[in-house]
Design an enzyme around this catalytic site. Structure first.
Site, PDB file in Angstrom:
ATOM      1  N   TRP A  26      -1.976  -4.552  -6.937  1.00 31.72           N
ATOM      2  CA  TRP A  26      -2.716  -5.502  -7.959  1.00 31.72           C
ATOM      3  C   TRP A  26      -3.558  -6.364  -6.995  1.00 31.72           C
ATOM      4  CZ3 TRP A  26      -3.205  -6.132 -12.995  1.00 31.72           C
ATOM      5  CH2 TRP A  26      -3.638  -7.315 -13.387  1.00 31.72           C
ATOM      6  N   SER A  75      -8.905   2.472   0.672  1.00 31.42           N
ATOM      7  CA  SER A  75      -7.706   1.572   1.127  1.00 31.42           C
ATOM      8  C   SER A  75      -6.429   2.596   1.472  1.00 31.42           C
ATOM      9  CB  SER A  75      -7.265   0.522   0.255  1.00 31.42           C
ATOM     10  OG  SER A  75      -6.540   1.209  -0.913  1.00 31.42           O
ATOM     11  N   THR A  76      -5.473   2.053   2.304  1.00 27.06           N
ATOM     12  CA  THR A  76      -4.429   2.805   2.741  1.00 27.06           C
ATOM     13  C   THR A  76      -3.790   3.410   1.384  1.00 27.06           C
ATOM     14  OG1 THR A  76      -4.106   1.660   4.655  1.00 27.06           O
ATOM     15  CG2 THR A  76      -2.448   3.178   4.112  1.00 27.06           C
ATOM     16  N   GLY A  77      -3.415   2.400   0.466  1.00 23.32           N
ATOM     17  CA  GLY A  77      -2.490   2.669  -0.668  1.00 23.32           C
ATOM     18  C   GLY A  77      -3.393   3.947  -1.614  1.00 23.32           C
ATOM     19  N   ASN A 133       1.045  -3.176  -1.053  1.00 24.32           N
ATOM     20  CA  ASN A 133       1.487  -4.391  -0.572  1.00 24.32           C
ATOM     21  C   ASN A 133       1.043  -5.693  -1.165  1.00 24.32           C
ATOM     22  OD1 ASN A 133       2.892  -3.028   1.577  1.00 24.32           O
ATOM     23  ND2 ASN A 133       0.910  -3.355   3.018  1.00 24.32           N
ATOM     24  N   HIS A 154     -12.540  -2.381   1.116  1.00 23.43           N
ATOM     25  CA  HIS A 154     -12.362  -1.123   0.451  1.00 23.43           C
ATOM     26  C   HIS A 154     -12.583  -1.390  -0.928  1.00 23.43           C
ATOM     27  CE1 HIS A 154      -9.783  -0.235   3.816  1.00 23.43           C
ATOM     28  NE2 HIS A 154      -9.260  -1.164   3.385  1.00 23.43           N
ATOM     29  N   HIS A 169      -0.437 -10.221   0.207  1.00 16.91           N
ATOM     30  CA  HIS A 169       0.719  -9.292   0.445  1.00 16.91           C
ATOM     31  C   HIS A 169       2.148  -9.793   0.015  1.00 16.91           C
ATOM     32  CE1 HIS A 169      -1.365  -7.086   4.053  1.00 16.91           C
ATOM     33  NE2 HIS A 169      -1.771  -6.561   2.797  1.00 16.91           N
TER      34      HIS A 169
HETATM   35  O1  CDP Z   1      -4.359  -0.973   5.046  1.00 12.67           O
HETATM   36  P1  CDP Z   1      -5.019  -1.531   3.617  1.00 12.67           P
HETATM   37  O2  CDP Z   1      -5.899  -2.857   4.343  1.00 12.67           O
HETATM   38  O3  CDP Z   1      -5.706  -0.758   2.979  1.00 12.67           O
HETATM   39  O4  CDP Z   1      -3.853  -2.129   2.965  1.00 12.67           O
HETATM   40  P2  CDP Z   1      -2.675  -3.582   2.710  1.00 12.67           P
HETATM   41  O5  CDP Z   1      -3.574  -4.766   2.624  1.00 12.67           O
HETATM   42  O6  CDP Z   1      -1.518  -3.247   4.015  1.00 12.67           O
HETATM   43  O7  CDP Z   1      -1.779  -2.952   1.378  1.00 12.67           O
HETATM   44  C1  CDP Z   1      -1.490  -1.821   1.171  1.00 12.67           C
HETATM   45  C2  CDP Z   1      -2.188  -1.155  -0.075  1.00 12.67           C
HETATM   46  O8  CDP Z   1      -1.614  -1.904  -1.024  1.00 12.67           O
HETATM   47  C3  CDP Z   1      -3.703  -1.215  -0.031  1.00 12.67           C
HETATM   48  O9  CDP Z   1      -4.184  -0.248   0.666  1.00 12.67           O
HETATM   49  C4  CDP Z   1      -3.949  -1.327  -1.628  1.00 12.67           C
HETATM   50  O10 CDP Z   1      -3.917   0.268  -2.065  1.00 12.67           O
HETATM   51  C5  CDP Z   1      -2.898  -2.040  -2.197  1.00 12.67           C
HETATM   52  N1  CDP Z   1      -2.877  -3.567  -2.346  1.00 12.67           N
HETATM   53  C6  CDP Z   1      -3.430  -4.054  -3.834  1.00 12.67           C
HETATM   54  O11 CDP Z   1      -3.279  -2.905  -4.517  1.00 12.67           O
HETATM   55  N2  CDP Z   1      -3.342  -4.934  -3.946  1.00 12.67           N
HETATM   56  C7  CDP Z   1      -3.315  -5.983  -2.893  1.00 12.67           C
HETATM   57  N3  CDP Z   1      -3.373  -7.363  -3.336  1.00 12.67           N
HETATM   58  C8  CDP Z   1      -2.963  -5.608  -1.728  1.00 12.67           C
HETATM   59  C9  CDP Z   1      -2.834  -4.229  -1.296  1.00 12.67           C
END
Ligand code: CDP
Length: 276
Positions: free
Chosen positions: A220, A198-200, A70, A250, A237
């Site tokens: 990123w 993290s989810t990703g 995201n 995470h 996001h």
């Molecule tokens: O659920 P979670 O808080 O892990 O994730 P999110 O903020 O909804 O974003 C989805 C995934 O995108 C994250 O779990 C990260 O793996 C990746 N991400 C990233 O690489 N860089 C960011 N600035 C935000 C999210």
């Protein structure tokens, strides 16, 4: 890119790991128990709960998968077409699709839904109107909407409440299986990564267990762009502005360095922008 068959993950976690992605009748018979992820206590599978579950979670081996993170770095990337060319697209936390089609695509096969979204976007679905809005928003997703509902008892209750009013044809709302999450978490702990995935990062690990090619977009976790000439700010996001989001729990920068290593080894492919 190397074709990696996820053999290592299968060998270590067992080939049944792919069928544990969500709670099903097959993996959770009546009378069995499921643990909560962040709380003590067990959930006993009753016959009513069992009847509400999908039969099984078996997927054919997939050729090409996209995992869409995201990060705001996806904006102006023009990656949408590439993302949607995959056989299977993972998305995180019910990111809105249509307004970002050019950069993030619209295909969705598995979309995570963190129950904290019930509070953030749907006022805890306390009123019928917010439940209605939830159901209407979810119609944009296809395949599975995957709720991380087994974090604790109150979260599961909230999910069950939402599912009881959930009857749409576009997707199936499924409950993330707590053993699946734990297996992948432990897999990375054994490799020195202590923080919760993290989810990703978790979805990338899952993709490695079921896809021949895993392509990553929107990863990123840094507030400045890669291009240090313009050095512009990158939002956390791509679809919303968030306060304090960079204090994430995470350790995504460590995850990112692992992903870069996997990219260099040819195990995954990270795409920052579509140059075609
Ligand atoms: O659920 P979670 O808080 O892990 O994730 P999110 O903020 O909804 O974003 C989805 C995934 O995108 C994250 O779990 C990260 O793996 C990746 N991400 C990233 O690489 N860089 C960011 N600035 C935000 C999210």
């Amino acid at each position: 890119m190397k074709t990696i068959k996820g053999k290592g993950i299968h060998q270590e976690l067992g080939s049944n790991i792919t069928n544990l992605l969500f709670v099903t009748q097959e993996n959770s018979p009546i009378g069995s128990t499921l643990p909560f992820v962040y709380e003590k206590g067990l959930w006993k599978v009753s016959s009513t709960f069992y009847k509400s579950l999908p039969k099984k979670a078996t997927f054919d081996r997939l050729t090409r998968c996209s995992v869409v993170g995201n990060s705001g770095s996806l904006l102006h990337s023009n990656c949408g077409k590439h993302i949607d060319e995959a056989d299977f697209v993972y998305r995180c936390n019910a990111a809105p699709l249509k307004p970002f089609a050019a950069d993030a695509g619209t295909k969705s096969n598995l979309t995570s839904f963190n129950p904290s979204i019930f509070e953030k976007r749907y006022k805890g679905i306390a009123k019928q109107s917010s439940l209605k809005k939830f159901v209407s928003d979810m119609q944009q997703y296809h395949g599975y909407l995957w709720g991380a509902c087994f974090s604790g008892r109150s979260t599961l209750d909230l999910c069950m409440k939402a599912i009881s009013g959930y009857n749409i044809k576009e997707n199936v709302f499924v409950l993330a299986h707590p053993y699946h999450y734990k297996s992948f978490h432990d897999y990375w702990i054994r490799r020195g990564k202590k923080k919760l995935p993290s989810t990703g990062f978790y979805y990338t690990s899952d993709a490695l267990s079921r896809c021949n090619e895993t392509h990553l977009y929107g990863f990123w976790p840094f507030p400045k762009a890669f291009d240090d000439i313009s050095s512009y700010n990158v939002s956390y996001h791509y679809f919303e502005k968030l306060e304090n989001a960079w204090k994430e729990p995470h350790g995504m920068n460590i995850e990112f360095s692992i992903l870069v290593q996997l990219h260099l080894l040819g195990v995954v492919k990270i795409t920052m922008e579509n140059v075609n």
